[in-house]
Design a protein around this motif. Sequence first.
Motif, PDB file in Angstrom:
ATOM      1  N   ARG B 176      63.526  -7.385  71.418  1.00 51.08           N
ATOM      2  CA  ARG B 176      64.701  -6.528  71.610  1.00 51.08           C
ATOM      3  C   ARG B 176      64.288  -5.194  72.223  1.00 51.08           C
ATOM      4  O   ARG B 176      64.851  -4.740  73.229  1.00 51.08           O
ATOM      5  CB  ARG B 176      65.419  -6.282  70.272  1.00 51.08           C
ATOM      6  CG  ARG B 176      66.783  -5.587  70.423  1.00 51.08           C
ATOM      7  CD  ARG B 176      67.336  -5.096  69.096  1.00 51.08           C
ATOM      8  NE  ARG B 176      66.499  -4.059  68.488  1.00 51.08           N
ATOM      9  CZ  ARG B 176      66.378  -2.813  68.946  1.00 51.08           C
ATOM     10  NH1 ARG B 176      67.040  -2.428  70.015  1.00 51.08           N
ATOM     11  NH2 ARG B 176      65.580  -1.946  68.335  1.00 51.08           N
ATOM     12  N   LEU B 179      63.125  -5.616  75.945  1.00 52.41           N
ATOM     13  CA  LEU B 179      64.232  -5.834  76.884  1.00 52.41           C
ATOM     14  C   LEU B 179      64.999  -4.532  77.095  1.00 52.41           C
ATOM     15  O   LEU B 179      65.359  -4.171  78.210  1.00 52.41           O
ATOM     16  CB  LEU B 179      65.170  -6.925  76.350  1.00 52.41           C
ATOM     17  CG  LEU B 179      64.646  -8.367  76.450  1.00 52.41           C
ATOM     18  CD1 LEU B 179      65.611  -9.331  75.740  1.00 52.41           C
ATOM     19  CD2 LEU B 179      64.456  -8.799  77.907  1.00 52.41           C
ATOM     20  N   GLN B 180      65.234  -3.804  75.995  1.00 54.43           N
ATOM     21  CA  GLN B 180      65.962  -2.536  76.113  1.00 54.43           C
ATOM     22  C   GLN B 180      65.169  -1.545  76.973  1.00 54.43           C
ATOM     23  O   GLN B 180      65.746  -0.828  77.796  1.00 54.43           O
ATOM     24  CB  GLN B 180      66.213  -1.952  74.714  1.00 54.43           C
ATOM     25  CG  GLN B 180      67.207  -0.794  74.713  1.00 54.43           C
ATOM     26  CD  GLN B 180      68.628  -1.256  75.067  1.00 54.43           C
ATOM     27  OE1 GLN B 180      69.171  -2.159  74.447  1.00 54.43           O
ATOM     28  NE2 GLN B 180      69.222  -0.649  76.096  1.00 54.43           N
ATOM     29  N   SER B 193      67.274  -9.406  83.808  1.00 56.17           N
ATOM     30  CA  SER B 193      68.410 -10.195  84.290  1.00 56.17           C
ATOM     31  C   SER B 193      69.321 -10.482  83.106  1.00 56.17           C
ATOM     32  O   SER B 193      68.845 -10.628  81.966  1.00 56.17           O
ATOM     33  CB  SER B 193      67.888 -11.480  84.920  1.00 56.17           C
ATOM     34  OG  SER B 193      68.673 -12.573  84.558  1.00 56.17           O
ATOM     35  N   LYS B 194      70.617 -10.558  83.376  1.00 54.35           N
ATOM     36  CA  LYS B 194      71.545 -10.838  82.266  1.00 54.35           C
ATOM     37  C   LYS B 194      71.225 -12.176  81.608  1.00 54.35           C
ATOM     38  O   LYS B 194      71.501 -12.373  80.422  1.00 54.35           O
ATOM     39  CB  LYS B 194      72.997 -10.820  82.778  1.00 54.35           C
ATOM     40  CG  LYS B 194      73.542  -9.413  82.956  1.00 54.35           C
ATOM     41  CD  LYS B 194      74.964  -9.449  83.487  1.00 54.35           C
ATOM     42  CE  LYS B 194      75.258  -8.212  84.324  1.00 54.35           C
ATOM     43  NZ  LYS B 194      76.329  -8.458  85.323  1.00 54.35           N
ATOM     44  N   LEU B 197      69.487 -12.210  78.248  1.00 56.70           N
ATOM     45  CA  LEU B 197      70.240 -12.062  76.997  1.00 56.70           C
ATOM     46  C   LEU B 197      70.739 -13.427  76.501  1.00 56.70           C
ATOM     47  O   LEU B 197      70.726 -13.704  75.298  1.00 56.70           O
ATOM     48  CB  LEU B 197      71.429 -11.111  77.198  1.00 56.70           C
ATOM     49  CG  LEU B 197      71.049  -9.672  77.570  1.00 56.70           C
ATOM     50  CD1 LEU B 197      72.318  -8.847  77.809  1.00 56.70           C
ATOM     51  CD2 LEU B 197      70.199  -9.032  76.474  1.00 56.70           C
ATOM     52  N   ARG B 200      67.886 -15.098  74.958  1.00 57.85           N
ATOM     53  CA  ARG B 200      67.572 -14.483  73.657  1.00 57.85           C
ATOM     54  C   ARG B 200      68.473 -15.031  72.543  1.00 57.85           C
ATOM     55  O   ARG B 200      68.053 -15.153  71.389  1.00 57.85           O
ATOM     56  CB  ARG B 200      67.725 -12.960  73.776  1.00 57.85           C
ATOM     57  CG  ARG B 200      67.469 -12.212  72.478  1.00 57.85           C
ATOM     58  CD  ARG B 200      67.347 -10.721  72.711  1.00 57.85           C
ATOM     59  NE  ARG B 200      67.470  -9.969  71.464  1.00 57.85           N
ATOM     60  CZ  ARG B 200      66.503  -9.846  70.564  1.00 57.85           C
ATOM     61  NH1 ARG B 200      65.341 -10.435  70.771  1.00 57.85           N
ATOM     62  NH2 ARG B 200      66.700  -9.153  69.448  1.00 57.85           N
TER      63      ARG B 200
END
Lengths: 267, 267
Positions: B176, B179-180, B193-194, B197, B200
Amino acid sequence: MPKPITFDPGDKIKLEDVPARPDVGGWDKKSAAERIEHNTEQSRELAYRLYAENKQTLLLVLQGMDTAGKDGTIRTVTTGINPQSFQIAPFKQPSAEELDHDFLWRVHKAVPRRGNIGIFNRSHYEDVLVVRVHNLVPESEWRRRYDRINEFEKLLTEGHVKIVKCFLHVSKEEQRERLQARLDNPDKRWKFSKGDLAERKLWGDYQAAYEDALNKCNTEHAPWHIIPSDRKWFRNLIVSELLKDALERLDPQFPPSEEGLDGIVVE
Amino acid sequence: MPKPITFDPGDKIKLEDVPARPDVGGWDKKSAAERIEHNTEQSRELAYRLYAENKQTLLLVLQGMDTAGKDGTIRTVTTGINPQSFQIAPFKQPSAEELDHDFLWRVHKAVPRRGNIGIFNRSHYEDVLVVRVHNLVPESEWRRRYDRINEFEKLLTEGHVKIVKCFLHVSKEEQRERLQARLDNPDKRWKFSKGDLAERKLWGDYQAAYEDALNKCNTEHAPWHIIPSDRKWFRNLIVSELLKDALERLDPQFPPSEEGLDGIVVE
């Protein structure tokens, strides 16, 4: 900054007029090593951008007589850059399968992908060098290959590949010393083969073949760079500089990010 | 010296019991960096001998969840070693041609040659990971693949390839944060890239698939090494150590020189 020797397409060079041990203009081993370290840092960052960008390819082609230092050059100018950026292809004696195809078949397969730096340790030029000197194909066949090579290199450069061709130029006397050093140093003797002496006897034939390859394949799209190579540190300096300059000219950019990412919070 | 987590073939591990951020036993970023530099020097020399010997191959297989740090690990543990020693194969989405063959076809082609160190950045394990999680083939098909993988790895190790498989183990919370960080850092946003998510959200399915891959393919001939990877420097330290140790165990030797070279004088 020391530069390779280049010449205009259409002009003719004679290898015997090109010094393998030119004036070094104030450079020495120590200042060269410092400059190579600087170049490596720059190239490391540029290679990372090239990889991120994933659009262009740099292809370094290295040719040279036995002991000219292809392996040493690769080691010195690439060590310190992320190996994941490189695709290094050594071209040895072709396999039976490779010989069952045209001479560019195996070379085309080895062209590096986008985002990478390729290095050809020997290349398609062997097919107008060793092949010519040893009459492995009829003259009518190798004579045609210069045009095929120019066309092949055109194909690559019209795509996404920037080609930098280097001829590591050593003198006959320097080769003598290096071969003798391999014989005399127990740690290096494994590199020596009696066949090297037989090849050395063909020095003149090889020089003539190189001269033709340099003159017939020195194109706008893929020019030759002659690297004076009797001094290893000077050779490495020039190639390191060439690599960095070529990457700079590609000017690779980080790719844009996806649209609509603002304000996303990962959960 | 920090070690990866290993377990005996036949034993079962549960990933949730394996710490991604274990006690580091007195190591810190600085001492790790020094040790990695030391390891790199050793590995550089050993890689040169491996290349000269031209008999054995080392193959490092890297797997891990998104952001686990496959690229960063490769960069850190290989930079400083001659790139000519490496063949690094990234396995991305298979091409149409690759999908027209069995799942090991493209992997077999990428096996490094003698004298080289291969690195698989992702590997055949994707075919029991992403393929399983997204039902890209029926369960009856991927269930059979664990045996096929073990047999394939047996084939390689009975030849000249030493396989070192590493699973870079990160926690869900650490992913997390990473990625953030990619989202929040303009220089790193291009990596995000979306789709990341969406992947994830399947965290649990991936962990279950990894657990099966680890347990079913932890063989005597090709055991898994679990690398606690929530701290990047600690992860790099362990893999750098593994690489050096694996090369040491191969104990590559310079080849013998040709017979009858004594007293030769090069002319």
